[in-house]
Design a protein around this motif. Structure first.
Motif, PDB file in Angstrom:
ATOM      1  N   VAL A   1      -8.065   5.986  -1.686  1.00 31.42           N
ATOM      2  CA  VAL A   1      -7.653   5.863  -0.290  1.00 31.42           C
ATOM      3  C   VAL A   1      -6.968   3.777  -0.585  1.00 31.42           C
ATOM      4  N   VAL A   2      -6.550   3.721  -0.145  1.00 27.01           N
ATOM      5  CA  VAL A   2      -5.735   2.443  -0.128  1.00 27.01           C
ATOM      6  C   VAL A   2      -6.211   2.167   1.139  1.00 27.01           C
TER       7      VAL A   2
ATOM      8  N   VAL B   1       1.027   4.744   8.725  1.00 24.31           N
ATOM      9  CA  VAL B   1      -0.188   4.935   8.296  1.00 24.31           C
ATOM     10  C   VAL B   1      -1.039   5.338   9.135  1.00 24.31           C
ATOM     11  N   GLU B   2      -1.908   6.004   8.596  1.00 23.19           N
ATOM     12  CA  GLU B   2      -3.098   6.674   9.588  1.00 23.19           C
ATOM     13  C   GLU B   2      -3.845   5.135   9.894  1.00 23.19           C
TER      14      GLU B   2
ATOM     15  N   GLY C   1       1.538  12.331  -9.477  1.00 26.89           N
ATOM     16  CA  GLY C   1       0.646  13.903  -9.417  1.00 26.89           C
ATOM     17  C   GLY C   1      -0.406  13.165  -8.591  1.00 26.89           C
ATOM     18  N   MET C   2      -0.710  12.056  -8.742  1.00 25.78           N
ATOM     19  CA  MET C   2      -1.908  11.559  -7.619  1.00 25.78           C
ATOM     20  C   MET C   2      -1.792  11.946  -6.086  1.00 25.78           C
ATOM     21  N   THR C   3      -2.879  11.991  -5.483  1.00 27.50           N
ATOM     22  CA  THR C   3      -3.420  12.077  -4.173  1.00 27.50           C
ATOM     23  C   THR C   3      -3.989  11.199  -3.931  1.00 27.50           C
ATOM     24  N   ALA C   4      -2.937  10.392  -2.596  1.00 28.29           N
ATOM     25  CA  ALA C   4      -3.656   8.938  -2.306  1.00 28.29           C
ATOM     26  C   ALA C   4      -3.307   8.794  -0.705  1.00 28.29           C
ATOM     27  N   ARG C   5      -4.386   8.174   0.209  1.00 24.79           N
ATOM     28  CA  ARG C   5      -3.790   8.062   1.660  1.00 24.79           C
ATOM     29  C   ARG C   5      -3.854   6.446   1.740  1.00 24.79           C
ATOM     30  N   VAL C   6      -2.979   6.275   2.661  1.00 19.71           N
ATOM     31  CA  VAL C   6      -3.313   4.753   3.347  1.00 19.71           C
ATOM     32  C   VAL C   6      -3.644   4.804   4.348  1.00 19.71           C
ATOM     33  N   MET C   7      -5.011   3.993   4.654  1.00 15.32           N
ATOM     34  CA  MET C   7      -5.351   3.682   6.193  1.00 15.32           C
ATOM     35  C   MET C   7      -5.149   2.495   6.566  1.00 15.32           C
ATOM     36  N   SER C   8      -5.084   2.117   7.372  1.00 11.35           N
ATOM     37  CA  SER C   8      -4.625   0.590   8.313  1.00 11.35           C
ATOM     38  C   SER C   8      -5.520   0.197   8.814  1.00 11.35           C
TER      39      SER C   8
ATOM     40  N   SER D   1       0.277  -1.219   0.244  1.00 13.21           N
ATOM     41  CA  SER D   1       0.400  -0.131   0.334  1.00 13.21           C
ATOM     42  C   SER D   1       0.603   1.371  -0.466  1.00 13.21           C
ATOM     43  N   LEU D   2       1.932   0.934   0.233  1.00 12.78           N
ATOM     44  CA  LEU D   2       2.654   2.356   0.679  1.00 12.78           C
ATOM     45  C   LEU D   2       3.459   2.167  -0.390  1.00 12.78           C
ATOM     46  N   ALA D   3       3.772   1.972  -1.325  1.00 11.64           N
ATOM     47  CA  ALA D   3       4.430   1.432  -2.867  1.00 11.64           C
ATOM     48  C   ALA D   3       3.385   2.189  -3.897  1.00 11.64           C
TER      49      ALA D   3
END
Length: 236
Positions: free
Chosen positions: A127-128, A109-110, A94-101, A83-85
């Motif tokens: 959202v990943v 990660v949050e 150029g995208m915005t992503a957020r990893v949620m565990s 997910s981090l990768a």
């Protein structure tokens, strides 16, 4: 115009390997991210659940004989790495992503919080969802079904190496036919392995359709979200 506003994309860890034995193939992950960007640029809200098989495969030999719950927690950590990768590659594109565990690793990660995830999606961020459901004995297929239901996704997309569900293994049977669409009950009656049983039952109960398609076909993801005849739709 896209046929779907909000989707949940389920990627297997193995899909990131490319031709490598394990790990992450850089060219493969970049190509997948660009496929996702094609649909986010059209206003589609995208959440992702990714497996960890490509990372876990590298330590599989040492896991033989291991307690199942311990092995599953190791697999969850592998999904966090993937997910981090994925999120970092999205940033570079150029995208915005957020990893949620689903398990607490707040220095990295949050934590998964449903209202926050919904807020990110509405803001146009990808959202990943990492660490599966946060529980052993449940697959990332089940995590995809669960998160898809929680965020109100209109469709769960299972991205595979095969472009849909077939009457038989197309690699072994040249006469195998692809289903354009099939009901959940028909898939069960014909013993078609679309997703694991728990995930499949959850999607059926929540009336959440599943689209099985090949992530390796250029433009396939965009065709799916436009509602075109790509892959196999499993529905109520």
């Amino acid at each position: 115009m896209p046929a779907y506003k909000r989707i949940l994309l389920k990627l297997s860890g193995e899909a990131l390997m490319g031709d490598d034995a394990y790990g992450i193939n850089r060219a493969t992950i970049v190509r997948m991210v660009r496929e996702v960007r094609q649909v986010t640029d059209q206003g589609v809200e995208v959440a992702v659940v990714i497996g960890g098989g490509n990372i876990f495969r590298g330590v599989a030999g040492g896991s033989v004989g291991m307690d199942r719950a311990t092995a599953d927690y190791m697999g969850m950590l592998a999904t966090v790495m993937n997910s981090l990768a994925l999120a970092d590659t999205m940033r570079q594109e150029g995208m915005t992503a957020r990893v949620m565990s689903a398990i607490s690793i707040e220095q990295v990660v949050e934590p998964y919080v449903r209202p926050k995830a919904l807020q990110y999606l509405e803001e146009g961020k990808v959202v990943v969802f990492a660490a599966g459901t946060g529980n052993p004995f449940f697959t990332t297929d089940t995590a995809a079904a669960l998160r898809g239901a929680e965020i109100g996704a209109e469709l769960v997309l299972k991205a595979t190496k095969v472009d849909g569900v077939y009457t038989a293994d197309p690699a072994k049977d040249p006469d195998a036919k692809r289903y354009e669409n099939i009901t959940f009950d028909e898939a069960i009656a014909r013993n078609l392995q679309v997703m694991d049983a728990t995930a499949f039952a959850l999607c059926r109960d929540q009336k959440l359709p599943i689209k099985v398609f090949s992530i390796f076909k250029p433009g396939a993801l965009e065709r799916v979200v436009r509602g075109e005849n790509e892959g196999t739709l499993v529905h109520v």
